[in-house]
Structures are given as structure tokens and as C-alpha cells.
Write an enzyme that holds these catalytic residues in place. Structure first.
Site, short mmCIF file in Angstrom:
data_model
loop_
_atom_site.label_atom_id
_atom_site.label_comp_id
_atom_site.label_asym_id
_atom_site.label_seq_id
_atom_site.Cartn_x
_atom_site.Cartn_y
_atom_site.Cartn_z
N CYS A 150 0.72 -1.13 0.01
CA CYS A 150 0.13 -0.14 -0.01
C CYS A 150 0.74 1.03 0.01
O CYS A 150 1.46 1.65 0.94
CB CYS A 150 -0.82 0.00 1.19
N CYS A 153 -0.52 4.24 2.34
CA CYS A 153 -0.10 3.90 3.76
C CYS A 153 1.20 4.17 4.24
O CYS A 153 1.53 4.67 4.92
CB CYS A 153 -0.52 2.53 4.08
N ASP A 154 2.26 3.59 3.39
CA ASP A 154 3.59 3.93 3.71
C ASP A 154 4.49 4.47 2.84
O ASP A 154 5.74 4.76 3.32
CB ASP A 154 4.21 1.97 3.60
#
Ligand SMILES: Cc1cc2nc3c(=O)[nH]c(=O)nc-3n(C[C@H](O)[C@H](O)[C@H](O)COP(=O)(O)OP(=O)(O)OC[C@H]3O[C@@H](n4cnc5c(N)ncnc54)[C@H](O)[C@@H]3O)c2cc1C
Length: 324
Positions: A150, A153-154
């Protein structure tokens, strides 16, 4: 961001066997909340079990440019939150819970969850899909330490760092482009010599100064002790092996439907997708499915939401017929 859990449970009645609901929706992605919206507006007071990912895959995406009604695109998490709010506005209840097992052999249907058991007059399955793994050495061990599925997200953790993206479809290119916001260099590693992604994305990625491509190449191993340090590569035409230094490995190589708990209960196809007819009916009367759990073809927010809505319309008709 999201409202976790419910403030009230108007539709449920509890007894020693579990909560009894008219419509239980499994999954809180676009299909789940579209189904919940329609069921709520039919005054069926649906309960939505979120699963592990509130908002579904759409909420993991930085921006969605192809959902109608948003001329300049909409943030994935924002769209998920809007879906949730709209369904709850009409009476849907969100429960932060995960279905572990089902018994569709008798009615009401039984759904066993982390927190207990539900009895449901009808069930709408919208459990979506999860990212495929490469299944190579150290992939699992390094997840969260440089390996990610993701970018939204990261990505932030890779400011001014080098990352690789594995894959050649829409997701790989979209997420690769997103990562250029942070990373100093994004290398897209694809096992073929041409991309599956759509033309607009291809043009953007191929022309991007921070993006490089490695064609006909697979990643065979993640290397690192505390965190990712490099990846081992193999050229699929020449079998030549090499090592590429990198700080992050982002993997976008397709998805597998989250339907394992329905094995033996519903008819699934060879790839695990729930078989539905054009009324979103599964092999068990009263159990409906929509979205990516039942769709190997389109796999979009708009199509998943459409299938979820259709499943709820049909569930409403089914419950009305039961009462007649
Ligand atoms: C990186 C990425 C980028 C994308 N970009 C776009 C885009 O730009 N445009 C577009 O249209 N589509 C895009 N997609 C695809 C889109 O996100 C999906 O098609 C859509 O989210 C599918 O919706 P769904 O509701 O069927 O399933 P999902 O979104 O997968 O949601 C599944 C839900 O089920 C829940 N769940 C799973 N198992 C259980 C269980 N046992 N019990 C209870 N709940 C459970 C999960 O927690 C989740 O809430 C993208 C996908 C990815 C991964």
C-alpha cells in the site's frame, strides 16, 4: 477519520444464540456500504461488519479519478468515509468486527465473528479481495520493514529514498506515480516487456523523470537484516541474476478474493470468486454477493458499488417475498 463501531444497534435483537438482524453485510468497502445504503433506505436496518479494512481497498488508494460525480477526483479514504456516512445517515449500523465462519445450511443464516454470533434473515457478501504476495524469501519477514502492499499507507516513510514497484497493471503504475511524491527514484519491475495498465497511466509513468522500468524481470528474493536493503532479480529471458539496492519494495501483482470462509457453503469458481447470477444471487437462496468477492472482471469502485446496490435491491425483494 472513520467512525469505528456503532453507537446503537436498532435492527438487532439479542438472545442467547446471537444478534438477529434482517440484513447482515459482510465488508465495509464500496460494495458493502452501497448495499447498506440501499438496505437502509428499504428500512431493513442493515448491520455492516467492517472486517480488518474499514472502507476496503478504495480507502487505501490516494486518489480515485474515475468514480463518477467527482470531476477532479476524490481521495480514497474520503470516498470511503462518505460511503459510510451516507449509509449510516439512513440507518445502517457499522460494527468493527470480522466474520470467521458461516453456516448457510439453515435459516436464519449463522455468521460467527470475532465478537460473537449473528443470525441473519439475509446476508450480503462484499468481502472484496486482498493483495497477492510474491511468496519469495524474506517477503513476509520484511513486511512493514520495507515491503509494502500500500503506497498510500507507507509512501511517506520513503522520503528521498529509492523504491521498487513490482507489477505492470493499473495499480502498479498508479501507486508508482504516487510514490514519486516521496521517493527519489521509483523502479518499476515487470515480468513482461509490455504493460497491462491503461494508456493514460502508461503515458504518465513512461514520461516521468523519477520512474525507471526494468522489463522481463522478476524479484526472486528480498535481502536485508533489520530492513530491506536490496532485491535479487532474474531476467526471465536470459536467466541472468542481479542485485538492486533499494529501501522499499511495493508489490502490486493482483488480488485474491476474500472468500475462504465460504468454501463448502457457496459455489465458488476455480479462482475462488463467488458465483452469482445477474441478480447477485449466490447458490444459496437469501445469500447475495457483490463487488470484488464475486467479480473477476471489472474490479472498480463504481462497478463494485453497483453490484452491492443490486445485491441489496434483490435482498429486499427476497425478504418481502418471505413475508408475503
Ligand atoms: C492500490 C489500489 C488502487 C485502486 N485504484 C482504483 C481506482 O483508481 N479506481 C477504481 O475504480 N478502483 C480502484 N481500485 C479498485 C477498488 O478499490 C476495488 O475495486 C473496490 O474497493 C472493491 O470494492 P469491494 O467493496 O468489492 O471490496 P474491498 O474494497 O476489497 O472491501 C472489502 C471489505 O470486506 C472486508 N472483509 C474482508 N473479509 C471480511 C470478513 N471475513 N468479515 C467481514 N468483513 C470482511 C474488508 O475489511 C473490506 O472492508 C484500486 C485498488 C487498489 C488496491
Amino acid at each position: 477519520m472513520f467512525n469505528l463501531g456503532s453507537v446503537s444497534t436498532p435492527s438487532t435483537t439479542s438472545d442467547e444464540k446471537g444478534k438477529h438482524v434482517k440484513v447482515l453485510v459482510l465488508g465495509s468497502g464500496p460494495a458493502g456500504y452501497a448495499a447498506a445504503l440501499y438496505a437502509a433506505r428499504a428500512e431493513l436496518e442493515p448491520v455492516v461488519l467492517t472486517g480488518m479494512q474499514l472502507g476496503g481497498q478504495a480507502a487505501l488508494t490516494y486518489t480515485i479519478e474515475n468514480y463518477p460525480g467527482f470531476p477532479t477526483g476524490v481521495g480514497g479514504p474520503e470516498l470511503g468515509e462518505l460511503f459510510q456516512k451516507q449509509a449510516e445517515h439512513f440507518g445502517a449500523v457499522t460494527e468493527f468486527d470480522l466474520a470467521n465462519a458461516v453456516d448457510f445450511s439453515q435459516r436464519p443464516f449463522k455468521v460467527m465473528t470475532e465478537s460473537g454470533e449473528y443470525l441473519a434473515d439475509s446476508v450480503i457478501i462484499s468481502t472484496g479481495a486482498s493483495p497477492n504476495h510474491l511468496n519469495i524469501p524474506k517477503e513476509e519477514e520484511m513486511t512493514g520493514r520495507g515491503v509494502s502492499y500500500c503506497a498510500t499507507c507507507d509512501g511517506w516513510f520513503f522520503k528521498d529514498k529509492k523504491v521498487v514497484v513490482v507489477g505492470g497493471g493499473d495499480s502498479a503504475l498508479e501507486e508508482g506515480l504516487f510514490l514519486t511524491r516521496y521517493a527519489s527514484e521509483v523502479t518499476i519491475i515487470h515480468r513482461r516487456d509490455e504493460l497491462r495498465a491503461g494508456a493514460i497511466l502508461q503515458n504518465r509513468a513512461l514520461g516521468h523523470e523519477k520512474i525507471k522500468f526494468l522489463w522481463n524481470t522478476i524479484v526472486t528474493e528480498v535481502i536485508g537484516e533489520e530492513k530491506v536493503e536490496s532485491v535479487k532479480l532474474k531476467n526471465v529471458n536470459t536467466d541472468e541474476e542481479s542485485v538492486l539496492e533499494t529501501d522499499g519494495v511495493f508489490i502490486f501483482i493482483g488480488h485474491t478474493p476474500n472468500t475462504q470462509i465460504f468454501e463448502g457453503q457457496l459455489e465458488l469458481d476455480d479462482n475462488g470468486y463467488i458465483k452469482v447470477n445477474n441478480l447477485m444471487e449466490t447458490s444459496v437462496e437469501g445469500v447475495f454477493a457483490g463487488g470484488e468477492a464475486a467479480d473477476p472482471h471489472f474490479r472498480q469502485v463504481v462497478t463494485s458499488a453497483g453490484m452491492g446496490a443490486a445485491a441489496a435491491i434483490q435482498a429486499t425483494r427476497y425478504l418481502e417475498a418471505q413475508e408475503a
